[in-house]
Write an enzyme that holds these catalytic residues in place. Structure first.
Site, PDB file in Angstrom:
ATOM      1  N   ASP A  39      -4.055 -12.949   3.466  1.00  0.00           N
ATOM      2  CA  ASP A  39      -5.329 -12.552   4.052  1.00  0.00           C
ATOM      3  C   ASP A  39      -6.492 -12.591   3.205  1.00  0.00           C
ATOM      4  O   ASP A  39      -7.695 -12.329   3.518  1.00  0.00           O
ATOM      5  CB  ASP A  39      -5.130 -11.045   4.417  1.00  0.00           C
ATOM      6  CG  ASP A  39      -4.410 -10.060   3.394  1.00  0.00           C
ATOM      7  OD1 ASP A  39      -4.153 -10.694   2.181  1.00  0.00           O
ATOM      8  OD2 ASP A  39      -4.162  -8.805   3.710  1.00  0.00           O
ATOM      9  N   HIS A  49       0.900  -1.196   0.113  1.00  0.00           N
ATOM     10  CA  HIS A  49      -0.081  -0.069   0.157  1.00  0.00           C
ATOM     11  C   HIS A  49       0.835   1.314  -0.096  1.00  0.00           C
ATOM     12  O   HIS A  49       0.439   2.393  -0.101  1.00  0.00           O
ATOM     13  CB  HIS A  49      -0.874  -0.021   1.176  1.00  0.00           C
ATOM     14  CG  HIS A  49      -1.839  -1.093   1.170  1.00  0.00           C
ATOM     15  ND1 HIS A  49      -2.805  -1.345   0.301  1.00  0.00           N
ATOM     16  CD2 HIS A  49      -2.330  -2.174   2.138  1.00  0.00           C
ATOM     17  CE1 HIS A  49      -3.553  -2.475   0.396  1.00  0.00           C
ATOM     18  NE2 HIS A  49      -3.197  -2.792   1.833  1.00  0.00           N
ATOM     19  N   ASP A  90      -2.500 -10.817  -2.233  1.00  0.00           N
ATOM     20  CA  ASP A  90      -2.974 -10.214  -1.075  1.00  0.00           C
ATOM     21  C   ASP A  90      -4.405  -9.684  -1.146  1.00  0.00           C
ATOM     22  O   ASP A  90      -4.683  -9.293  -2.293  1.00  0.00           O
ATOM     23  CB  ASP A  90      -2.274  -8.900  -0.516  1.00  0.00           C
ATOM     24  CG  ASP A  90      -2.356  -8.387   0.727  1.00  0.00           C
ATOM     25  OD1 ASP A  90      -1.772  -8.417   1.827  1.00  0.00           O
ATOM     26  OD2 ASP A  90      -3.582  -7.683   0.985  1.00  0.00           O
ATOM     27  N   HIS A 111      -6.210  -7.207  -0.177  1.00  0.00           N
ATOM     28  CA  HIS A 111      -6.252  -5.800  -0.465  1.00  0.00           C
ATOM     29  C   HIS A 111      -5.860  -5.239  -1.910  1.00  0.00           C
ATOM     30  O   HIS A 111      -4.726  -6.119  -2.039  1.00  0.00           O
ATOM     31  CB  HIS A 111      -5.883  -5.059   0.666  1.00  0.00           C
ATOM     32  CG  HIS A 111      -6.544  -5.441   1.971  1.00  0.00           C
ATOM     33  ND1 HIS A 111      -5.812  -6.357   2.935  1.00  0.00           N
ATOM     34  CD2 HIS A 111      -7.659  -5.131   2.514  1.00  0.00           C
ATOM     35  CE1 HIS A 111      -6.573  -6.564   3.928  1.00  0.00           C
ATOM     36  NE2 HIS A 111      -7.784  -5.836   3.699  1.00  0.00           N
TER      37      HIS A 111
HETATM   38 ZN   LIG Z   1      -4.006  -7.187   2.802  1.00  0.00          ZN
END
Ligand SMILES: [Zn+2]
Length: 369
Positions: free
Chosen positions: A270, A142, A178, A180
């Site tokens: 995740d 991120h 991941d 996200h």
């Molecule tokens: Zn994540």
């Protein structure tokens, strides 16, 4: 076929202290127990333990790379942003959002983490081993060139890719599974025709000022890089079947077309079905199959050069097992660690529609330029 996998790790990653409370929030006066922030040392300790003690332990060679320096970080990040993090006194902590906590001494830890990703990439680029994995925290995907986001401060993969480019690398691809959106990596390479970035994530959209990117299909890249950013915002409740289908039908063909010299995997766990930060349903078998496919793709497209870097994964025990499964897939061994938990069934009734709509939206976004 590689029999060994090089693991890059520095024990200081256990010292990154993100605090305690009501999950990511302040402690509640109405509860008696506080819990650790989800991005905590326990998750990394279990990942380290399962690799040291699990069935693939004898196939791993452990290394410790050097910390990234200012010059390394500046290849991806803006100097003023690095200076700001560096200027935080080692005894102090600072919050970059309600969830993104820079703890005491975290500057050095973040430099060590980025350094492990760089060392893993150099190891593979120099053909010392075809496959390497960096066990790091905080995660990186991120982190954008100019700011922190989503527990991340330095974009470990971004910094590693830029280091290799300095050494002559022309083309790379990143597959980020991941749960996200890998917005930081997307942002860093958005206008870049040479770095293919692919993010497979739950359809969570933009969040706050630090995450303006939507992760939607229509974020396809800009300028020379149009078509070189692929977002797969998977419906909530997607599991092994959905992830493997889009890997085979969308991700693998895009990587083949790009012809990278090296393949990076943002290896978060995740999307597993017990993750507190995810709403997807992957099992250990899903991660095993993703690892196997990543390896096959690296063998086919880039002489087997494959670098995996740890990202999220917050179910303290299950994420470690899913990590082991992914690396067992990468090593092309039979899966030897039984799944102690998986039992949720995924609903694939919307999958055909998702794949059809994805193809259409991606093509339309490219046409619009
Ligand atoms: Zn994540």
């Amino acid at each position: 076929m590689a029999d060994k996998l090089a693991v890059f790790f520095h024990p200081c990653i256990f010292d990154h202290d993100t605090g305690q409370g009501f999950f990511e929030a302040e402690a509640s006066p109405y509860l008696s127990i506080t819990e650790k922030h989800p991005e905590n040392d326990d998750r990394a300790r279990n990942m380290h333990a399962v690799l040291q003690q699990g069935p693939i332990s004898e196939l791993l060679d452990w290394y410790q790379g050097e910390a990234a320096g200012h010059a390394d970080l500046e290849r991806f990040h803006e100097r003023a942003y690095i200076d700001e993090l560096e200027s935080i006194p080692p005894s102090e902590s600072r919050s970059y959002s309600s969830t993104t906590v820079f703890g005491p001494g975290s500057y050095r830890i973040c430099c060590e983490a980025a350094g492990q990703a760089i060392a893993a990439a150099n190891h593979v680029f120099d053909d010392k081993d075809p496959i390497a994995y960096a066990l790091v925290r905080p995660p990186g995907h991120h982190a954008q060139p100019q700011m922190a986001d989503g527990y991340c401060f330095f974009n470990n993969i971004g910094v590693a890719i830029e280091t290799l480019r300095e050494r002559g690398l022309k083309k790379a691809a990143v597959i980020d599974w991941d749960v996200h959106h890998g917005n930081g990596t997307q942002q860093g390479f958005y206008d870049d025709a040479d770095i293919l970035t692919i993010s497979l994530h739950m359809n969570h959209g933009a969040w706050g000022e630090t995450h303006p990117q939507t992760g939607d299909v229509d974020e396809v890249g800009g300028g020379d890089g149009i078509g070189k950013n692929l977002n797969l915002p998977m419906p909530y409740g997607s599991g092994d079947i959905a992830y493997l289908r889009v890997f085979d039908e969308i991700i693998a063909p895009a990587v083949r077309l790009h012809r990278p010299e090296i393949l990076f995997i943002a290896n978060g766990q995740d999307a597993n079905q017990f993750d507190p930060n995810g709403r997807q349903l992957l099992s250990m078998n899903g991660f095993y199959e993703l690892g196997k496919r990543a390896r096959a793709l690296a063998d086919e497209c880039c002489n087997g050069r494959l670098v995996l870097v740890q990202e999220g994964g917050y179910a303290i025990s299950y994420a470690a097992y899913c990590l082991h499964a992914s690396l067992e897939g990468v090593l092309q061994r039979d899966a030897s660690l039984a799944d102690p938990l998986a039992y949720m069934q995924e609903d694939c009734s919307g999958l055909d529609d998702f794949v059809d709509r994805w193809q259409q939206c991606y093509a339309e976004a490219i046409d619009r330029g």
